[in-house]
Design an enzyme around this catalytic site. Sequence first.
Site, PDB file in Angstrom:
ATOM      1  N   LYS A   1       5.194  67.808  41.411  1.00 57.76           N
ATOM      2  CA  LYS A   1       5.242  69.253  41.347  1.00 57.76           C
ATOM      3  C   LYS A   1       4.061  69.842  40.343  1.00 57.76           C
ATOM      4  CE  LYS A   1      10.343  69.837  41.114  1.00 57.76           C
ATOM      5  NZ  LYS A   1      10.524  70.518  42.425  1.00 57.76           N
TER       6      LYS A   1
ATOM      7  N   GLY B   1      17.850  67.631  43.544  1.00 53.45           N
ATOM      8  CA  GLY B   1      17.417  67.695  41.984  1.00 53.45           C
ATOM      9  C   GLY B   1      18.009  67.032  41.066  1.00 53.45           C
ATOM     10  N   SER B   2      18.976  67.959  40.168  1.00 54.16           N
ATOM     11  CA  SER B   2      19.774  67.379  38.937  1.00 54.16           C
ATOM     12  C   SER B   2      21.018  66.667  39.633  1.00 54.16           C
ATOM     13  CB  SER B   2      20.229  68.416  38.329  1.00 54.16           C
ATOM     14  OG  SER B   2      18.917  69.490  37.905  1.00 54.16           O
TER      15      SER B   2
ATOM     16  N   GLY C   1      18.833  73.460  39.267  1.00 54.38           N
ATOM     17  CA  GLY C   1      19.217  73.316  38.219  1.00 54.38           C
ATOM     18  C   GLY C   1      20.553  73.587  37.782  1.00 54.38           C
TER      19      GLY C   1
ATOM     20  N   GLY D   1      20.394  73.400  44.107  1.00 53.65           N
ATOM     21  CA  GLY D   1      21.650  73.638  43.865  1.00 53.65           C
ATOM     22  C   GLY D   1      22.663  72.721  44.723  1.00 53.65           C
TER      23      GLY D   1
ATOM     24  N   ASP E   1      15.132  63.895  43.256  1.00 55.33           N
ATOM     25  CA  ASP E   1      13.902  63.994  41.846  1.00 55.33           C
ATOM     26  C   ASP E   1      14.304  62.612  40.985  1.00 55.33           C
ATOM     27  OD1 ASP E   1      13.320  66.599  42.532  1.00 55.33           O
ATOM     28  OD2 ASP E   1      14.511  67.522  40.678  1.00 55.33           O
TER      29      ASP E   1
ATOM     30  N   ARG F   1      20.509  81.456  54.981  1.00 51.89           N
ATOM     31  CA  ARG F   1      20.901  82.314  56.022  1.00 51.89           C
ATOM     32  C   ARG F   1      20.014  83.347  55.998  1.00 51.89           C
ATOM     33  NH1 ARG F   1      25.917  81.484  58.451  1.00 51.89           N
ATOM     34  NH2 ARG F   1      27.449  80.613  57.058  1.00 51.89           N
TER      35      ARG F   1
END
Lengths: 207, 305
Positions: B92, B246-247, B164, B225, B35, B176
């Site tokens: 996005k 992302g973050s 996030g 995550g 990102d 999983r």
Amino acid sequence: MTLRNDPPAIGVLALQGDFAEHAAMLRAAGARAAEGRLPSDLAAIDALIIPGGESTTITRLLDLYDLREPIRRLGAEGMPIWGTCAGAIILAREATDLDRPHLALMDIAARRNAFGRQVDSFELDLDVTALAGPPFHAIFIRAPRIERAGATVDVLASLPDGSVAAAREGRLLATTFHPELTSDTRFHELFMSMARAYRSAARAASK
Amino acid sequence: MVATNDHSTNGALATGTWTVKSGLAQMLKGGVIMDVVTPEQAKIAEEAGACAVMALERVPSDIRAHGGVARMSDPDMITGIIEAVSIPVMAKARIGHFVEAQILEALGVDYIDESEVLTPADEAHHVNKHPFRVPFVCGCRDLGEALRRIGEGAAMIRTKGEAGTGNVVEAVRHMRQLWDDIRRVQSLPEDELMAEAKNLQAPYELVKDVHALGKLPVVNFAAGGIATPADAALMMHLGAEGVFVGSGIFKSEDPEKMARAIVKATTHYRDPAILAEVSRGTGSAMKGLEIGAIPETEILARRGW
């Protein structure tokens, strides 16, 4: 002990990209395939494929793990190397828009993303001089264009716009499309025959 | 029957086909999609070895903190990033917002993420992705959700995780679950596949593909995550073919180092010695959020179906 006509061992550079598809095609065609990520993986191979992927990512990882010089040396010594798409860019002596050191082994000039963005990616049936049988179904994804091929380079296939899509210079092979995304193993078989020829020559020389 | 890419185009040059749309995802495999919110960040990501960037105005942790309606990013900002880098650029669109998707296609983005990180525009329908020439990636929490998105034309899947948060637990749960479902489908006798399609609420033909292939019929990345090189390697071990971060990069202490380390960890995920080396000196990762501390209504993974 290795037998004279045992299947060639072909390394697939597995830093990033569609290396698993190349390995599966090689196995389907009867070769031994080994993924290569570190210099030690180059020791026991008869030939190497540089797959499709992002050429900036692959060249970055080539340098970070000291693979560029050993591969360049093996190529210069005559070991067959085949680059598809990103791999063809990395093989090219001139790679326009790739501002990092690469292998620069083959006397071609490749321009990255030369056909536009992803919406311009295309597929097409291609006549390939080195392959017997019907045209080859060629898949071009954000493909490079080979804009110049040197005097010692054989052009194997061209696009309707006249640019080169497949070329061979001695034991180096470049395709700007992706035979590994089809189930047509003819290019992989051609490359295996190059690997066998190299191995026979290397064994004869070491006698 | 599993589709192959070998069909002839009868001499014509064909663009926007399923083969080239799903094929680009094949080229991203083994890579990290990062990102970025500015052209400068995009260049840092490219230089670090990202295989693509996701152009957006705010990374998910800021969207979470900021609140309000999150929409498609400003076209000027997306174009600025497209011009800054040579690697593929994704952007996005809101779930179900096919006009945002049309705009992104017109801007020339290489992939559209129909994303639960943005506020959904349609709670009943996702975008019909088949008519687009640009490929789509969509999120999933299990096999049924993945196959519904592929049925609508998604050419790539990512497990959702919880964007996030810097907390990998939901990404692990979804990956999983997806593989549990795939292994079950693969083990079933063929005459039970229709009932399984009914259970999964998934298209029968795609359930048959999963049965034959033992994997999704498109490339599958992990997302939501991932904050450290170890997180990226964990997701690769669990069956991801690449990762979205992302973050986790530009909210860390040293984004350049973190970006390089996560790229190396994704390639060398099976080599603990390399993972140990790349995990050194990356600075602190983003702070992160405990999933239980997030109000129910703010769980992004529940958006979409």
